[in-house]
Design an enzyme around this catalytic site. Structure first.
Site, PDB file in Angstrom:
ATOM      1  N   ASP A   1       0.866  -1.179   0.000  1.00 54.62           N
ATOM      2  CA  ASP A   1       0.000   0.000   0.000  1.00 54.62           C
ATOM      3  C   ASP A   1       0.908   1.235   0.000  1.00 54.62           C
ATOM      4  OD1 ASP A   1      -1.750   2.078   0.441  1.00 54.62           O
ATOM      5  OD2 ASP A   1      -2.858   1.067   2.038  1.00 54.62           O
TER       6      ASP A   1
ATOM      7  N   ARG B   1      -0.302   4.556   1.726  1.00 55.28           N
ATOM      8  CA  ARG B   1      -0.137   4.500   3.182  1.00 55.28           C
ATOM      9  C   ARG B   1       1.309   4.736   3.579  1.00 55.28           C
ATOM     10  NH1 ARG B   1       2.610   0.388   5.622  1.00 55.28           N
ATOM     11  NH2 ARG B   1       2.148  -0.086   7.804  1.00 55.28           N
TER      12      ARG B   1
ATOM     13  N   GLU C   1       1.183   3.221  13.188  1.00 55.59           N
ATOM     14  CA  GLU C   1       0.150   2.987  12.171  1.00 55.59           C
ATOM     15  C   GLU C   1      -0.876   2.085  12.844  1.00 55.59           C
ATOM     16  OE1 GLU C   1      -2.127   1.372  10.353  1.00 55.59           O
ATOM     17  OE2 GLU C   1      -0.929   0.443   8.766  1.00 55.59           O
TER      18      GLU C   1
ATOM     19  N   HIS D   1      -5.092  -0.471   1.365  1.00 49.44           N
ATOM     20  CA  HIS D   1      -5.330  -1.825   1.884  1.00 49.44           C
ATOM     21  C   HIS D   1      -6.476  -1.849   2.891  1.00 49.44           C
ATOM     22  CE1 HIS D   1      -3.134  -0.557   5.495  1.00 49.44           C
ATOM     23  NE2 HIS D   1      -3.543  -1.667   6.071  1.00 49.44           N
TER      24      HIS D   1
END
Length: 340
Positions: free
Chosen positions: A25, A28, A117, A282
């Site tokens: 991803d 991200r 995260e 994702h």
């Protein structure tokens, strides 16, 4: 029971496949890299705590930005892979990997930066943010910074008729047998759980409304133990309402005194959005399907509320109830979903 749930949760992150999914991803991962680079002046010479470090990507970013010390905390067995990554990148003198829950962590010093995260599907799924709150309250200096600094959830009405009809069509005829009496039961069974899927932007039939706002500097565990939000949406045109889509944005670099979405936008904070309008991630989107689609006309009002609360047996999961009506036809809807 909670200890067993935690064990299962951490075991799921011990496999590299899930970390590959996150690393692939790019929106991200590059957003976090951009956020670290934007805070280079604060990170340089600082002590950083990476909560839920995984394979160590955020810890490496911070070390390369000049951090004096990075504590990479990872409870799952993937911590051993993080050690190997740190060594391979010749950062073992800066990054120290600790394999433990952050709730069990002890450090010899306070930290200047907490990076994590922590976001799950529906933002708060997995309840990882409670660990970030614990780390903040125990380890962050008074003038320290949080990355991300804020988050906001959004809700929109949507039409996902293709997915809905695929579920219905399967139970019409198979092998020459009429299964149609099972359609209501199949739909109820499948859609009683919120679905994680991609919603194309053209499938949003209203503008989005903010659903829940989090200031990572001041939030408590109770801030999101129960999420209650009302919505008042107007249909763009004629459509079949199949349910509601939710997503989130997170923000980096805004101050602790910023307490609204308007202030965030005015601050120019770096944004990582998972909105359908911004491309896929994702996380995809969380979709709450009604059992029966509702026909809506242009300018119809879709109003109601969403209430999401942690499941008692497993606080990493949520139950969510969406209820309201479509007016002026006064068609009511109410359904409770599992978010797990």
């Amino acid at each position: 029971a909670h200890a067993q749930n935690d064990a299962l949760y951490f075991a799921s992150y011990a496999h590299l496949a899930i970390h590959e999914d996150m690393l692939r991803d790019r929106r991200r991962t590059l957003a976090y890299l951009q956020a670290v680079e934007a805070q280079r002046a604060r990170i340089g010479g600082a002590v950083v705590l990476d909560v839920g470090a995984g394979v160590g990507v955020l810890s490496v970013f911070c070390a390369r930005a000049g951090a004096r010390k990075v504590y990479a905390v990872e409870a799952s067995g993937v911590a051993l892979h993080a050690v190997a990554v740190v060594r391979a990148n010749r950062l073992a003198d800066v990054v120290e990997v600790r394999q433990c829950r952050v709730e069990d962590l002890s450090l010899p010093e306070k930290v200047d930066v907490i990076i994590s995260e922590w976001m799950g599907h529906f933002l708060v799924y997995e309840n990882m943010f409670s660990s970030v709150i614990h780390a903040r309250d125990k380890f962050l200096k008074e003038d320290g910074i949080m990355l991300p600094s804020h988050a906001c959830m959004f809700l929109s009405a949507c039409t996902q008729m293709e997915t809905y009809l695929n579920r219905v069509a399967f139970w019409t005829h198979q092998y020459g047998i009429d299964f149609s009496p099972l359609i209501p039961h199949a739909v109820k069974s499948w859609f009683e759980q919120a679905q994680t899927e991609t919603v194309p932007p053209q499938n949003l039939i209203t503008f989005a409304t903010p659903m829940h706002f989090i200031n990572c500097y001041t939030a408590s565990a109770g801030t999101y133990a129960e999420i209650c939000s009302k919505f008042d949406l107007k249909a763009h045109g004629k459509a079949r309402l199949t349910g509601f889509a939710s997503w989130f944005d997170v923000f980096f670099g805004a101050g602790r005194d910023v307490n609204s979405l308007a202030e965030l936008k005015a601050s120019g904070a770096l944004t990582l959005s998972t909105s359908p309008d911004c491309g896929d991630t994702h996380w995809r989107h969380t979709v709450f399907y009604l059992d029966v689609p509702i026909d809506v006309e242009q300018d119809d009002t879709i109003s109601g509320s969403i209430v999401a609360s942690r499941q008692r047996d497993n606080p990493r999961f949520f139950n969510a109830t969406v209820a309201g009506s479509v007016d002026p036809a006064a068609v009511k809807f109410s359904k409770t979903f599992r978010v797990e």
